[in-house]
Design a protein around this motif. Structure first.
Motif, PDB file in Angstrom:
ATOM      1  N   ARG A 250       0.868  -1.182   0.000  1.00  0.00           N
ATOM      2  CA  ARG A 250       0.000   0.000   0.000  1.00  0.00           C
ATOM      3  C   ARG A 250       0.904   1.230   0.000  1.00  0.00           C
ATOM      4  NH1 ARG A 250      -5.599   0.777   2.730  1.00  0.00           N
ATOM      5  NH2 ARG A 250      -5.474  -1.478   2.986  1.00  0.00           N
ATOM      6  N   CYS A 252       0.671   5.291   0.415  1.00  0.00           N
ATOM      7  CA  CYS A 252      -0.266   6.331   0.872  1.00  0.00           C
ATOM      8  C   CYS A 252      -0.160   7.600   0.037  1.00  0.00           C
ATOM      9  CB  CYS A 252       0.024   6.678   2.322  1.00  0.00           C
ATOM     10  SG  CYS A 252      -0.172   5.287   3.400  1.00  0.00           S
ATOM     11  N   ASP A 256       4.303   7.401   1.841  1.00  0.00           N
ATOM     12  CA  ASP A 256       4.657   6.366   2.826  1.00  0.00           C
ATOM     13  C   ASP A 256       4.220   5.010   2.272  1.00  0.00           C
ATOM     14  OD1 ASP A 256       5.396   8.432   4.481  1.00  0.00           O
ATOM     15  OD2 ASP A 256       3.814   8.123   5.967  1.00  0.00           O
ATOM     16  N   THR A 257       5.062   3.998   2.488  1.00  0.00           N
ATOM     17  CA  THR A 257       4.818   2.724   1.804  1.00  0.00           C
ATOM     18  C   THR A 257       4.848   1.548   2.768  1.00  0.00           C
ATOM     19  OG1 THR A 257       5.718   3.526  -0.284  1.00  0.00           O
ATOM     20  CG2 THR A 257       5.788   1.151   0.071  1.00  0.00           C
ATOM     21  N   ASP A 287      -2.987   4.172  -2.622  1.00  0.00           N
ATOM     22  CA  ASP A 287      -4.205   4.417  -1.859  1.00  0.00           C
ATOM     23  C   ASP A 287      -4.230   5.894  -1.461  1.00  0.00           C
ATOM     24  OD1 ASP A 287      -6.318   4.448  -0.110  1.00  0.00           O
ATOM     25  OD2 ASP A 287      -5.332   3.231   1.436  1.00  0.00           O
ATOM     26  N   THR A 290      -5.745   7.152   1.919  1.00  0.00           N
ATOM     27  CA  THR A 290      -5.034   7.051   3.203  1.00  0.00           C
ATOM     28  C   THR A 290      -3.898   8.071   3.192  1.00  0.00           C
ATOM     29  OG1 THR A 290      -5.636   4.721   3.406  1.00  0.00           O
ATOM     30  CG2 THR A 290      -3.774   5.470   4.728  1.00  0.00           C
ATOM     31  N   GLY A 293       1.241   6.740   6.450  1.00  0.00           N
ATOM     32  CA  GLY A 293       1.441   5.349   6.823  1.00  0.00           C
ATOM     33  C   GLY A 293       0.868   4.931   8.162  1.00  0.00           C
ATOM     34  N   ILE A 296      -2.326   2.813   8.254  1.00  0.00           N
ATOM     35  CA  ILE A 296      -2.424   1.504   7.593  1.00  0.00           C
ATOM     36  C   ILE A 296      -2.527   0.396   8.636  1.00  0.00           C
ATOM     37  CG2 ILE A 296      -1.228  -0.166   6.114  1.00  0.00           C
ATOM     38  CD1 ILE A 296       0.172   2.151   4.758  1.00  0.00           C
TER      39      ILE A 296
END
Ligand code: MRU
Length: 357
Positions: A250, A252, A256-257, A287, A290, A293, A296
């Motif tokens: 995902r 963001c 941020d991953t 996403d 969102t 991070g 999540i």
């Protein structure tokens, strides 16, 4: 944002891509059982959406894009179990099956993305809605393969000739419709002479790197060296790798991953050693809803995955373990996010918005 790609026509995509994790037979979904690789190549046959949901939860099929594709075929199977003629009624009746598929794993956004696409296909279907669902699942699979090839060309263009790369988890054909995300960049990089050395982490506790990535690369004739997860910083210090190339579950709105546990510490070590970090994922992993991070949900799996090896307990009885299977790498530690829509360098909220709205 940059959009420099190696010339697609110059890359021999098929030469380095032989493994396929998902097969739709027209009657059932056959999933290459990734729990059994590399020593047994066995397909698990799913004939219902609940069997697909269970296969996703148990990691028979894994990797964010592959989970989404399998779930889409799960909806096609669910459609065969209800007897209604109108698409609107079907939409209502299929919802519980879709919810069960959606609950199979929480972190990879591709799962809910694929289910949303299937819902939309049903909502707009006229005539044979079952055929419309099947066409949509096929499209999701086909588009994923095309996206991976495009990302391969875009990502490999960022590598200097004869680079060394370190990858984590399995992001290859096994994790996608084919070719892979981060591993697709590595495949394209090898084909184009940009990659001279490939290192893969074991990826404890499930060993996606040790069991899947180096096996998959071996099928394709790509030389790779396995390292213990704990050897990564030392490897970077030797100067043998210039890029850490990883996938994502995902991404963001600020870049941020979330990715396989251990990605965050690789990115920290990379920053210290002047090694660059590339995240490679299709836009279905982005996403924008969102913001960052922290929001999540991080999947935590059975501690038994840490306490045992191949079903045999290797840790003293009574010891507790904590098993989060993803972590979040802050965007400030990422040099480039490569998607099929283009590359976001030094990602942040503004640069992500410019590409993904
Ligand atoms: O738990 P897994 O094996 O599904 O985790 C997979 C990863 O974290 C991959 O890096 C990610 O899904 C990208 S796969 C192209």
């Amino acid at each position: 944002m940059t959009d420099t790609a190696l010339a697609l026509a110059d890359l021999d995509f098929d030469r380095y891509d032989h493994v396929r994790p998902i097969r739709w037979t027209g009657e059932a979904l056959e999933l290459l059982d990734q729990r059994l690789l590399p020593f047994s190549v066995v397909h698990e046959v799913c004939r219902s959406s609940d069997e697909v949901a269970e296969a996703i939860a148990k990691l028979v099929v894994r990797g964010a894009p592959a989970i989404g594709i399998a779930a889409a075929w799960g909806v096609v199977l669910a459609a065969r179990s209800i007897e209604v003629t109108r698409a609107q009624t079907a939409l209502h009746q299929l919802e519980p099956a879709l919810q069960r598929l959606n609950a199979a794993r929480p972190t990879a956004v591709n799962l809910m993305w694929a289910l949303a696409r299937m819902r939309r296909a049903l909502a707009t279907a006229d005539g044979d809605w079952r055929a419309a669902l099947e066409r949509e699942a096929q499209a999701i699979e086909r588009e994923d393969l095309a996206a991976n090839r495009r990302m391969g060309a875009l990502g490999a263009a960022l590598l200097a000739p004869a680079s060394g790369v370190l990858t984590h988890c399995n992001t290859g054909s096994l994790a996608t419709a084919g070719f892979g995300t981060a591993l697709g960049v590595i495949r394209a990089g090898v084909a184009a002479g940009r990659v001279a050395r490939v290192f893969a982490t074991e990826t404890r506790p499930w060993n996606q790197g040790a069991r899947l990535t180096v096996w998959e690369l071996m099928q394709d004739g790509i030389d790779a060296t396995l390292i213990a997860d704990s050897a990564a910083a030392h490897l970077m210090k030797t100067g043998q790798v210039q890029w850490v190339v990883v996938g994502a579950d995902r991404i963001c709105a600020n870049g941020d991953t979330a990715n396989k546990i251990g990605t965050y510490q690789l990115a920290i070590a990379a920053k210290h050693h002047g090694v660059k970090v590339m995240v490679v994922a299709p836009s279905s992993t982005v996403d924008m809803a969102t913001a960052a991070g922290d929001a999540i949900e991080i999947e935590e799996r059975d501690p038994a995955e840490l306490l045992s090896f191949r079903g045999e307990r290797v840790v003293a009885t009574g010891v507790r373990a904590w098993n989060p299977v993803f972590d979040v790498t802050p965007h400030a530690l990422i040099d480039a996010i490569v998607t099929e829509r283009g590359v976001v360098e030094q990602p942040d909220a503004a640069r992500m918005r410019a590409l993904f709205g």
